[in-house]
Write a protein that holds these residues in place. Structure first.
Motif, PDB file in Angstrom:
ATOM      1  N   PRO A   1     -11.029  -7.197   5.874  1.00 31.83           N
ATOM      2  CA  PRO A   1     -12.439  -6.818   5.834  1.00 31.83           C
ATOM      3  C   PRO A   1     -12.718  -5.794   6.934  1.00 31.83           C
ATOM      4  O   PRO A   1     -12.175  -5.895   8.030  1.00 31.83           O
ATOM      5  CB  PRO A   1     -13.166  -8.135   6.133  1.00 31.83           C
TER       6      PRO A   1
ATOM      7  N   GLY B   1     -11.909 -13.387   4.059  1.00 27.53           N
ATOM      8  CA  GLY B   1     -10.526 -13.419   4.559  1.00 27.53           C
ATOM      9  C   GLY B   1      -9.765 -14.566   3.940  1.00 27.53           C
ATOM     10  O   GLY B   1     -10.295 -15.283   3.086  1.00 27.53           O
ATOM     11  N   ARG B   2      -8.529 -14.740   4.374  1.00 27.63           N
ATOM     12  CA  ARG B   2      -7.662 -15.754   3.781  1.00 27.63           C
ATOM     13  C   ARG B   2      -8.214 -17.148   4.034  1.00 27.63           C
ATOM     14  O   ARG B   2      -8.725 -17.434   5.118  1.00 27.63           O
ATOM     15  CB  ARG B   2      -6.261 -15.666   4.405  1.00 27.63           C
TER      16      ARG B   2
ATOM     17  N   ASN C   1      -3.957 -12.534   8.841  1.00 25.95           N
ATOM     18  CA  ASN C   1      -3.935 -11.093   8.717  1.00 25.95           C
ATOM     19  C   ASN C   1      -4.013 -10.518  10.133  1.00 25.95           C
ATOM     20  O   ASN C   1      -5.078 -10.435  10.719  1.00 25.95           O
ATOM     21  CB  ASN C   1      -5.135 -10.670   7.857  1.00 25.95           C
TER      22      ASN C   1
ATOM     23  N   THR D   1     -11.287  -0.813  -0.272  1.00 23.02           N
ATOM     24  CA  THR D   1     -10.554  -1.283  -1.446  1.00 23.02           C
ATOM     25  C   THR D   1      -9.949  -2.659  -1.209  1.00 23.02           C
ATOM     26  O   THR D   1      -9.127  -2.837  -0.313  1.00 23.02           O
ATOM     27  CB  THR D   1      -9.414  -0.304  -1.764  1.00 23.02           C
ATOM     28  N   TRP D   2     -10.339  -3.632  -2.014  1.00 23.61           N
ATOM     29  CA  TRP D   2      -9.739  -4.974  -1.907  1.00 23.61           C
ATOM     30  C   TRP D   2      -8.657  -5.148  -2.960  1.00 23.61           C
ATOM     31  O   TRP D   2      -8.905  -4.919  -4.146  1.00 23.61           O
ATOM     32  CB  TRP D   2     -10.795  -6.079  -2.095  1.00 23.61           C
TER      33      TRP D   2
ATOM     34  N   ASP E   1      -8.236 -15.895  -1.039  1.00 20.53           N
ATOM     35  CA  ASP E   1      -9.284 -15.382  -0.157  1.00 20.53           C
ATOM     36  C   ASP E   1     -10.597 -16.136  -0.364  1.00 20.53           C
ATOM     37  O   ASP E   1     -10.882 -16.612  -1.457  1.00 20.53           O
ATOM     38  CB  ASP E   1      -9.558 -13.898  -0.453  1.00 20.53           C
TER      39      ASP E   1
ATOM     40  N   GLN F   1      -4.186  -6.823  -3.303  1.00 23.01           N
ATOM     41  CA  GLN F   1      -3.114  -7.586  -2.682  1.00 23.01           C
ATOM     42  C   GLN F   1      -1.748  -7.117  -3.174  1.00 23.01           C
ATOM     43  O   GLN F   1      -1.659  -6.458  -4.214  1.00 23.01           O
ATOM     44  CB  GLN F   1      -3.239  -9.070  -3.069  1.00 23.01           C
ATOM     45  N   THR F   2      -0.708  -7.519  -2.447  1.00 19.84           N
ATOM     46  CA  THR F   2       0.662  -7.270  -2.918  1.00 19.84           C
ATOM     47  C   THR F   2       0.784  -7.738  -4.373  1.00 19.84           C
ATOM     48  O   THR F   2       1.383  -7.067  -5.210  1.00 19.84           O
ATOM     49  CB  THR F   2       1.653  -8.069  -2.039  1.00 19.84           C
ATOM     50  N   GLU F   3       0.193  -8.876  -4.639  1.00 21.37           N
ATOM     51  CA  GLU F   3       0.311  -9.496  -5.952  1.00 21.37           C
ATOM     52  C   GLU F   3      -0.438  -8.731  -7.040  1.00 21.37           C
ATOM     53  O   GLU F   3      -0.040  -8.757  -8.206  1.00 21.37           O
ATOM     54  CB  GLU F   3      -0.249 -10.931  -5.894  1.00 21.37           C
TER      55      GLU F   3
ATOM     56  N   THR G   1       0.833  -1.202   0.000  1.00 21.34           N
ATOM     57  CA  THR G   1       0.000   0.000   0.000  1.00 21.34           C
ATOM     58  C   THR G   1       0.871   1.258   0.000  1.00 21.34           C
ATOM     59  O   THR G   1       0.547   2.244  -0.659  1.00 21.34           O
ATOM     60  CB  THR G   1      -0.973  -0.006   1.198  1.00 21.34           C
TER      61      THR G   1
HETATM   62  C1  7RM Z   1      -3.383  -4.255   0.007  1.00 21.42           C
HETATM   63  C2  7RM Z   1      -3.023  -5.391   0.916  1.00 21.42           C
HETATM   64  C3  7RM Z   1      -3.766  -8.911   0.947  1.00 21.42           C
HETATM   65  C4  7RM Z   1      -4.864  -9.582   1.708  1.00 21.42           C
HETATM   66  C5  7RM Z   1      -6.014 -10.003   0.834  1.00 21.42           C
HETATM   67  C6  7RM Z   1      -7.167 -10.009   1.812  1.00 21.42           C
HETATM   68  C7  7RM Z   1      -6.865  -8.834   2.706  1.00 21.42           C
HETATM   69  C8  7RM Z   1      -6.953  -6.510   1.727  1.00 21.42           C
HETATM   70  C9  7RM Z   1      -9.079  -6.037   1.881  1.00 21.42           C
HETATM   71  C10 7RM Z   1      -8.869  -7.352   2.357  1.00 21.42           C
HETATM   72  C11 7RM Z   1     -11.130  -7.570   2.771  1.00 21.42           C
HETATM   73  C12 7RM Z   1     -10.408  -5.523   1.893  1.00 21.42           C
HETATM   74  N1  7RM Z   1      -2.143  -6.307   0.427  1.00 21.42           N
HETATM   75  N2  7RM Z   1      -7.545  -7.605   2.254  1.00 21.42           N
HETATM   76  N3  7RM Z   1      -7.873  -5.548   1.498  1.00 21.42           N
HETATM   77  N4  7RM Z   1      -9.898  -8.111   2.798  1.00 21.42           N
HETATM   78  N5  7RM Z   1     -11.406  -6.323   2.341  1.00 21.42           N
HETATM   79  N6  7RM Z   1     -10.703  -4.280   1.479  1.00 21.42           N
HETATM   80  O1  7RM Z   1      -3.505  -5.462   2.012  1.00 21.42           O
HETATM   81  O2  7RM Z   1      -0.890  -8.414   0.278  1.00 21.42           O
HETATM   82  O3  7RM Z   1      -0.800  -7.194   2.357  1.00 21.42           O
HETATM   83  O4  7RM Z   1      -2.777  -8.396   1.820  1.00 21.42           O
HETATM   84  O5  7RM Z   1      -5.451  -8.665   2.643  1.00 21.42           O
HETATM   85  O6  7RM Z   1      -7.147 -11.180   2.571  1.00 21.42           O
HETATM   86  O7  7RM Z   1      -5.761 -11.257   0.252  1.00 21.42           O
HETATM   87  S1  7RM Z   1      -1.576  -7.590   1.232  1.00 21.42           S
END
Ligand code: 7RM
Length: 650
Positions: A395, A520-521, A527, A418-419, A506, A421-423, A317
């Motif tokens: 979440p 969630g994961r 997380n 905003t949802w 997720d 990921q690093t990827e 981020t």
């Molecule tokens: C940007 C970031 C990614 C993981 C992802 C989810 C969780 C991220 C949200 C979310 C629900 C959201 N990158 N996640 N944003 N879950 N609502 N708005 O966080 O690589 O560090 O993590 O984070 O599980 O897979 S990250």
């Protein structure tokens, strides 16, 4: 602006429509336009992205070919060339933006520094020349281990300018973690600071780098040390160089070279389902396009905004929404070095009022901490400059969403959940603030070019309302290209769950309106306060302790952190359990990984629940950690008595 209206209250959630005022000024305020653009972006992605890439980025050599997609390897705009740093800096020079603040920095002790685009450009040019004088060149790797100071962004942009691949390591990581990352990508250079301020104390970053490099690192030739806190550090002759000495000898003229669109920009390590972190590789043009377009439309960035994303540059981020996305848009970015509760838990609100912050982007775990600290800390401030709020990382529970909306946004500001990921590099699923009605707890609808699908084990789409695994079925410009040095893991991790489409890791569902709810994961990644931690990483650190025989780590739902880390540990037969040992193990994990991974609870158990084939049954441990009845089939357990013993453990 008047209150946003609550248009309906369903069983699940209320719906908050953008106000007419917000819509009228939004970069994208028309539902019809959004729908048309979204359709085009998924039906004719190459046409859509070609247009955006030409409009939003400055190319040295225009591309002809938009996408070369041989699953799972994408090449975007491959025959075009540009320079990412030039797109974030040089292109604003000679325009009215050049004397505008690019970065407003506030240190934890209260020191404030502003860098205009012209000044930031000058610093980046000087540092780029400095890096070159040390022999750094295209394709080399540089690790950055710094606090949230402008020099961290300067270092990133200078690397980008000369084609050096940066790998930023979050300042909370331990010496051991630095060593692993530096060795994995064979960094020639480490850029660090003497220290950084956190809750009134100095975090000794340089000392931690020294410790890391003593652990068996052969690749590092130089360490550049930026002076932040002026604490005493040891400088190793020939290897270590002060930032200010390097800068003093460097010219402020630097002509950026053009690089191929697919030239690597950075590697960012993130936790996965094994003990070894994954080096996510992002390249240049596609990544920059993804972060630029989302900054423009999701944050509705305008020339007059003071934009604040509270993420550390050590996380994705911070890369995408502190540095590359906002600067490419010519925005003013606020950077704050320290803790949200120093000297008092009102620090963020004080910063917002004093600097006139208009856009504020933070994480649910922070929002929940503010809720707990109490409304009085917020009520002292007007927060009237704010016009848009964002959330990311996990979440957001509807209670926290409502508090954010009422207490911080004064019912006036849209919230973008905003949802991504690093990827994914950039935001994938989100409301558009001038278009999409928001539902507390849902990240709403896909951004341009994103096609999310919820599938079951057989690859069938599940009906609306039902949960399943989240996939993205179409290639997007800012997608990761591979994992550093491990393309097999890249293929296996993301593209093999269901062959040929991207598995996000997720669990999620769509509701009847097509809104996405991410649960969630569902892999072995936790997380914790918005930090990704692999259970296997913690387990391997625990079993490395001389008294530990076996360990299994699970998450327990936690009001504040999202997940708390619970470790079930069996000791070697001649070792006795004690509270001191519990404490020692918690300290051990914090030392080996970083303080943010310190376990919340260690539970000693005579044995772990395993299947006959020896696999640890984590779902049983999750129930036990949560203190709920153990659900589901346990007949595959090798020894049923283990469950009762675990429940009795403490
Ligand atoms: C940007 C970031 C990614 C993981 C992802 C989810 C969780 C991220 C949200 C979310 C629900 C959201 N990158 N996640 N944003 N879950 N609502 N708005 O966080 O690589 O560090 O993590 O984070 O599980 O897979 S990250």
């Amino acid at each position: 602006m008047p209150d946003q209206t609550i248009t309906s209250v369903s069983r699940e959630s209320r719906v908050f429509k953008p106000s007419a005022e917000f819509k009228a000024q939004a970069n994208l305020g028309s539902e019809v336009t959004y729908k048309r653009l979204y359709k085009e972006s998924v039906n004719s992605p190459e046409k859509f992205w070609a247009k955006q890439a030409n409009e939003l980025l400055e190319w040295r050599k225009p591309f002809k070919k938009v996408l070369n997609w041989k699953v799972p390897h994408a090449k975007w705009f491959a025959d075009g060339t540009l320079n990412v740093s030039e797109n974030c800096l040089d292109r604003h020079l000679g325009t009215p933006l050049e004397n505008k603040a690019a970065i407003i920095f506030e240190g934890e002790p209260g020191d404030i520094q502003t860098l205009t685009y012209k000044q930031l450009h000058r610093e980046v040019c000087k540092f780029a020349n400095g890096l070159q004088s040390l022999g750094m060149k295209k394709g080399d790797r540089a690790a950055i281990y710094m606090p949230m100071v402008p020099e961290a962004a300067i270092a990133m942009l200078a690397c980008a300018r000369i084609g050096v691949i940066h790998t930023v390591i979050f300042g909370g990581y331990s010496a051991e973690s630095i060593k692993d990352r530096v060795n994995d990508c064979e960094a020639k250079l480490v850029i660090t600071s003497d220290g950084g301020w956190r809750r009134g104390k100095i975090i000794e970053l340089k000392a931690t780098v020294d410790a890391a490099l003593k652990k068996g690192v052969k690749c590092v030739e130089h360490v550049i040390v930026h002076q932040r806190t002026s604490n005493k550090v040891t400088m190793k002759k020939k290897r270590d160089i002060w930032w200010h000495d390097l800068m003093a000898d460097s010219s402020s003229e630097h002509k950026a070279k053009a690089f191929a669109a697919e030239n690597p920009l950075f590697v960012l390590y993130t936790s996965g389902s094994t003990g070894k972190p994954k080096g996510v590789l992002h390249t240049s043009a596609g990544y920059l396009l993804g972060t630029t377009i989302t900054s423009k439309y999701v944050f509705d960035l305008k020339e007059t905004d003071i934009y604040w994303c509270t993420a550390d540059i050590g996380w994705i981020t911070g890369h995408s929404y502190v540095v590359y996305g906002p600067l490419s848009n010519g925005a003013t970015v606020l950077m704050y070095e320290g803790a949200p509760n120093h000297p008092e838990p009102d620090r963020f609100w004080d910063i917002i009022d004093r600097h006139g912050v208009t856009i504020f982007y933070t994480a649910p775990t922070a929002i929940r901490a503010f809720m707990r600290w109490g409304d009085d800390y917020v009520k002292k401030y007007s927060l009237k400059s704010l016009r848009l709020l964002g959330s990311v990382g996990e979440p957001i529970n509807p209670e926290a969403w409502m508090w954010y909306h009422r207490m911080i946004g004064k019912k006036r500001c849209p919230i973008v959940d905003t949802w991504w990921q690093t990827e994914t590099g950039a935001i994938m699923v989100t409301p558009l603030p001038g278009v999409t009605p928001a539902k507390p707890g849902s990240c709403a609808v896909p951004f341009f070019g994103v096609v999310p699908k919820i599938l079951d084990e057989t690859g069938q789409e599940v009906p609306k309302g039902e949960g399943g695994r989240l996939f993205l079925t179409q290639a997007w410009p800012s997608m990761l290209r591979t994992l550093w040095g491990d393309d097999d893991r890249f293929k296996k991790q993301y593209w093999s769950e269901i062959k040929g489409i991207y598995f996000a890791g997720d669990g999620a569902r769509f509701d009847e309106d097509g809104y996405l709810w991410v649960v969630g994961r569902i892999d072995d990644v936790l997380n914790v306060s918005g930090h990704r931690i692999g259970t296997a990483e913690v387990e391997s650190v625990l079993v490395a302790h001389p008294k530990v025989a076996e360990a299994a780590v699970v998450g327990r739902p936690d009001d504040l952190k999202g997940s708390a880390l619970v470790c079930f540990v069996t000791l070697k037969s001649d070792k006795a359990a004690s509270d001191d040992l519990k404490q020692a193990l918690r300290v051990h994990v914090a030392k080996e990984i970083g303080a943010f991974a310190r376990p919340d609870s260690i539970r000693f158990a005579p044995a772990l629940p395993k299947t006959r084939s020896g696999k640890i049954m984590r779902r049983i441990l999750k129930d036990i950690a949560a203190g709920v009845e153990v659900k589901g089939d346990i007949t595959t357990l090798e020894d049923i008595k283990v469950v009762a013993a675990l429940q009795a453990s403490d």
